[in-house]
Design a protein around this motif. Structure first.
Motif, PDB file in Angstrom:
ATOM      1  N   LYS A  92       1.220  -1.084  -0.232  1.00 30.90           N
ATOM      2  CA  LYS A  92       0.085  -0.177   0.113  1.00 30.90           C
ATOM      3  C   LYS A  92       0.683   1.067  -0.401  1.00 30.90           C
ATOM      4  O   LYS A  92       0.039   2.266   0.369  1.00 30.90           O
ATOM      5  N   HIS A  93       2.365   1.024   0.326  1.00 29.37           N
ATOM      6  CA  HIS A  93       2.872   2.182   0.556  1.00 29.37           C
ATOM      7  C   HIS A  93       4.140   2.239  -0.818  1.00 29.37           C
ATOM      8  O   HIS A  93       4.790   2.944  -1.039  1.00 29.37           O
ATOM      9  N   GLY A  94       3.912   1.564  -1.244  1.00 30.34           N
ATOM     10  CA  GLY A  94       4.719   0.942  -3.195  1.00 30.34           C
ATOM     11  C   GLY A  94       5.685  -0.278  -2.766  1.00 30.34           C
ATOM     12  O   GLY A  94       5.098  -0.955  -2.692  1.00 30.34           O
ATOM     13  N   ARG A  95       6.661   0.068  -3.267  1.00 22.64           N
ATOM     14  CA  ARG A  95       7.210  -1.243  -3.889  1.00 22.64           C
ATOM     15  C   ARG A  95       7.497  -1.611  -2.257  1.00 22.64           C
ATOM     16  O   ARG A  95       7.815  -1.327  -1.179  1.00 22.64           O
ATOM     17  N   ALA A  96       7.724  -3.226  -2.399  1.00 24.55           N
ATOM     18  CA  ALA A  96       8.037  -4.307  -1.123  1.00 24.55           C
ATOM     19  C   ALA A  96       9.254  -5.447  -1.716  1.00 24.55           C
ATOM     20  O   ALA A  96       9.117  -5.538  -3.691  1.00 24.55           O
ATOM     21  N   TYR A  97       9.597  -5.931  -0.834  1.00 24.62           N
ATOM     22  CA  TYR A  97      10.059  -7.040  -1.630  1.00 24.62           C
ATOM     23  C   TYR A  97      10.213  -7.924  -0.130  1.00 24.62           C
ATOM     24  O   TYR A  97      10.068  -8.046   1.129  1.00 24.62           O
ATOM     25  N   LEU A  98      10.201  -9.467  -0.752  1.00 19.98           N
ATOM     26  CA  LEU A  98      10.179 -10.112  -0.375  1.00 19.98           C
ATOM     27  C   LEU A  98      11.775 -11.130   0.042  1.00 19.98           C
ATOM     28  O   LEU A  98      12.850 -11.357  -0.878  1.00 19.98           O
ATOM     29  N   PHE A  99      11.490 -11.402   1.364  1.00 20.40           N
ATOM     30  CA  PHE A  99      12.001 -12.181   1.783  1.00 20.40           C
ATOM     31  C   PHE A  99      12.073 -13.021   2.233  1.00 20.40           C
ATOM     32  O   PHE A  99      11.222 -13.466   2.838  1.00 20.40           O
ATOM     33  N   ASN A 100      13.373 -14.373   1.874  1.00 21.35           N
ATOM     34  CA  ASN A 100      13.021 -15.681   2.052  1.00 21.35           C
ATOM     35  C   ASN A 100      13.015 -15.702   4.516  1.00 21.35           C
ATOM     36  O   ASN A 100      12.481 -16.852   4.311  1.00 21.35           O
TER      37      ASN A 100
END
Length: 128
Positions: free
Chosen positions: A37-45
């Motif tokens: 909802k705030h823009g880009r996001a990263y997926l972490f293991n």
């Protein structure tokens, strides 16, 4: 209640934008192609130093998931969410993974003497 314990990471990592607490090693980064909802996001293991909120079903762009919001365990700033359960077979790879919102974290490098250096802006070569 005792003294809180925080795990410190070495090398390049992502930290809470608010208090700079280490949250995830750059080596645990799976994808930069997520959105929040705030823009880009990263997926972490995997990630560290996180407190979790209650589990809830949430409709995402990729379908219905059971997730819990995650907070920096040092300052309790909301930083993303964790996928607990994916109903769609194609989304099962997300289970147990953590999303950190780019707006809530900073990219830092911890030097050998324990000093933290904040990284500059992202470049195309940073893309995974």
């Amino acid at each position: 209640m005792g003294v809180p314990f925080f795990e410190y990471l070495e090398g390049r990592c992502y930290a809470c934008k608010h208090c700079k607490c280490n949250l995830a090693s750059a080596g645990e980064l799976m994808s930069r192609q997520f959105h929040s909802k705030h823009g880009r996001a990263y997926l972490f293991n995997a990630a560290v130093n996180l407190a979790t909120g209650p589990r809830e079903e949430r409709m995402m762009t990729t379908g219905l998931h059971v997730v819990c919001d995650v907070y920096c365990s040092k300052c309790m700033w909301p930083v993303g969410w964790k996928y607990e359960l994916a109903y769609e077979k194609s989304q099962k790879y997300k289970e147990g993974k953590v999303i950190l919102e780019r707006a809530c974290v900073v990219d830092i490098t911890v030097t050998e003497d324990g000093e933290e250096e904040e990284e500059g802006g992202e470049t195309e070569s940073d893309e995974y």
